[in-house]
Design an enzyme around this catalytic site. Structure first.
Site, PDB file in Angstrom:
ATOM      1  N   LYS A   3       8.258 -10.844   9.849  1.00 35.96           N
ATOM      2  CA  LYS A   3       8.133 -11.178   8.431  1.00 35.96           C
ATOM      3  C   LYS A   3       8.914 -12.464   8.158  1.00 35.96           C
ATOM      4  O   LYS A   3      10.094 -12.577   8.519  1.00 35.96           O
ATOM      5  CB  LYS A   3       8.659 -10.039   7.557  1.00 35.96           C
ATOM      6  CG  LYS A   3       7.695  -8.857   7.458  1.00 35.96           C
ATOM      7  CD  LYS A   3       8.218  -7.815   6.495  1.00 35.96           C
ATOM      8  CE  LYS A   3       7.204  -6.688   6.283  1.00 35.96           C
ATOM      9  NZ  LYS A   3       6.089  -7.101   5.421  1.00 35.96           N
TER      10      LYS A   3
ATOM     11  N   ASP B  17       3.849 -12.430   9.016  1.00 33.50           N
ATOM     12  CA  ASP B  17       3.557 -12.012   7.642  1.00 33.50           C
ATOM     13  C   ASP B  17       4.431 -12.805   6.680  1.00 33.50           C
ATOM     14  O   ASP B  17       5.646 -12.620   6.632  1.00 33.50           O
ATOM     15  CB  ASP B  17       3.824 -10.516   7.499  1.00 33.50           C
ATOM     16  CG  ASP B  17       3.429  -9.988   6.131  1.00 33.50           C
ATOM     17  OD1 ASP B  17       2.932 -10.770   5.300  1.00 33.50           O
ATOM     18  OD2 ASP B  17       3.602  -8.772   5.894  1.00 33.50           O
TER      19      ASP B  17
ATOM     20  N   ASP C 233      -4.065  -9.651   2.443  1.00 35.19           N
ATOM     21  CA  ASP C 233      -3.220  -8.464   2.386  1.00 35.19           C
ATOM     22  C   ASP C 233      -2.906  -8.106   0.937  1.00 35.19           C
ATOM     23  O   ASP C 233      -3.547  -7.258   0.334  1.00 35.19           O
ATOM     24  CB  ASP C 233      -1.949  -8.705   3.198  1.00 35.19           C
ATOM     25  CG  ASP C 233      -1.028  -7.492   3.254  1.00 35.19           C
ATOM     26  OD1 ASP C 233      -1.277  -6.507   2.540  1.00 35.19           O
ATOM     27  OD2 ASP C 233      -0.047  -7.520   4.016  1.00 35.19           O
TER      28      ASP C 233
ATOM     29  N   GLU D 137      -0.660  -1.078  11.299  1.00 36.14           N
ATOM     30  CA  GLU D 137       0.742  -1.318  10.927  1.00 36.14           C
ATOM     31  C   GLU D 137       1.374  -0.062  10.341  1.00 36.14           C
ATOM     32  O   GLU D 137       2.061  -0.099   9.320  1.00 36.14           O
ATOM     33  CB  GLU D 137       0.826  -2.497   9.961  1.00 36.14           C
ATOM     34  CG  GLU D 137       0.305  -3.786  10.588  1.00 36.14           C
ATOM     35  CD  GLU D 137       0.507  -5.021   9.734  1.00 36.14           C
ATOM     36  OE1 GLU D 137       0.878  -4.889   8.544  1.00 36.14           O
ATOM     37  OE2 GLU D 137       0.307  -6.134  10.261  1.00 36.14           O
TER      38      GLU D 137
END
Length: 368
Positions: free
Chosen positions: A163, A191, A242, A320
């Site tokens: 992330k 991400d 997302d 995930e």
């Protein structure tokens, strides 16, 4: 068979380590467990897993919606009528997808138990033997992240996630350290969680292209569809939509506008299994692959996501389902296990899970 009552339990479980992203730091994770009872003695379990960083519902919202609206609405109805109940939910209650997903999840659990089959058999059967999942790495110093990445690969994970969103230099350094540590032994996805504008996203994506990352997830705000489309046209990395995906219509919009190459389906965020499967079907029709994402669910929600993932052909990327990695506890007799980066569903009816009443009471919040 008729629904007779619905029990609602808010619970909160600490993270193993504080959950840190650019939005902030969370130390506990809120959930709501439901148990739907029927006149034939069969009960089903469901879970809502709201997370205010990512969606507009809180634990308090879910408890109130379930207790005051959805539970009274379903009493006396047949749990097999999932389509009818979904239409009823959406007609009477706007939004509140987590609350709807919790009830619907419990209905699928009841149906599977009544018929003596796992939920994935009701969804078309398995298209793969197990669900591959990613390892979510802790943010920190690049050297520490590299060591953690190597440990996860040693434990059998073949897909890692970093992330980012802190600042471009830090972000690239973290990703470079992880890629350097694992080489070709694992894929690395990134991400960005809506943290950057178009120009910054493009600059970072160029560096990530050099590092050959697996995919880049939603670096631009969910509200800026045209910028996402421009980014997708410009970069070679697969772009995951997302945060901009909540309901089936959002997948259609993403396909129409070309905002991404693949779709993150979060079953508890979109309203449940029926909507999740519709989202996958829309994506498949548009030539888009999918993955099953996470709102950091406990065991029931993780099992539900795994049933969807194992039965959906175009879920071709590792899922995930990271809740079991991140939260320090569960409410199940047998918590979901991830072995060598894979979830294997038990061949038991329904979701295949059982509530542990003692653990449920241990994690109960004041809201109950």
């Amino acid at each position: 068979m008729k629904i007779t009552s619905v029990d609602v339990w808010p619970v909160s479980i600490p993270f193993v380590k504080p959950f840190e992203v650019w939005r902030g730091v969370a130390r506990t994770k809120d959930h709501v467990i439901v148990e739907v009872h029927t006149d034939e003695g069969i009960s089903g379990i469901g879970e809502a897993s709201p997370f205010l960083y990512y969606a507009a519902e809180t634990q308090e919202d879910v408890v109130a919606t379930l207790t005051n609206h959805l539970a009274p609405m379903v009493r006396g109805l047949d749990p097999f009528d999932t389509e009818r109940l979904n239409r009823l939910f959406d007609t009477v209650v706007d939004g509140h997808h987590f609350s709807k997903a919790a009830i619907e999840m419990a209905l699928w659990d009841i149906i599977g138990k009544a018929l003596g089959v796992p939920v994935y058999r009701l969804l078309g059967g398995s298209v793969r033997d197990a669900v591959e999942v990613i390892a979510l790495l802790d943010n920190g110093r690049p050297a520490a992240m590299a060591a953690q990445a190597a440990d996860r690969v040693e434990a059998g994970y073949r897909h890692l996630k970093v992330k980012i969103g802190f600042d471009p230099a830090t972000d690239v350094a973290m990703v470079a350290a992880v890629v350097g540590a694992v080489g070709r032994s694992a894929s690395v996805r990134v991400d960005a969680e809506e943290s950057y504008d178009l120009k910054t996203s493009l600059r970072i994506a160029r560096r990530l292209e050099e590092l050959e990352v697996e995919l880049l997830s939603q670096p631009i705000s969910r509200h800026h569809h045209r910028q996402m489309a421009r980014l997708r046209e410009t970069i070679s990395i697969p772009l995951l939509v997302d945060e901009s995906i909540e309901i089936p219509a959002d997948v259609m919009l993403a396909a129409d506008l070309g905002t991404g190459d693949l779709v993150n389906i979060k079953v508890v965020k979109c309203g449940g299994i029926l909507k999740a499967k519709r989202m996958a079907a829309i994506a498949e029709g548009a030539g888009m692959d999918c993955l099953v994402g996470s709102m950091i669910e406990m065991g029931p929600g993780t099992a539900c996501g795994a049933h969807v993932a194992i039965s959906t052909p175009n879920v071709t990327y590792a899922s995930e389902l990271v809740g079991p990695q991140l939260i320090d506890g569960d409410v199940l007799v047998d918590p979901i296990e991830i072995h060598q980066g894979r979830v294997r569903l038990p061949d038991r009816p329904g979701l295949g899970v059982e509530l542990d009443r003692e653990r449920l009471a241990r994690y109960a919040t004041a809201a109950s």
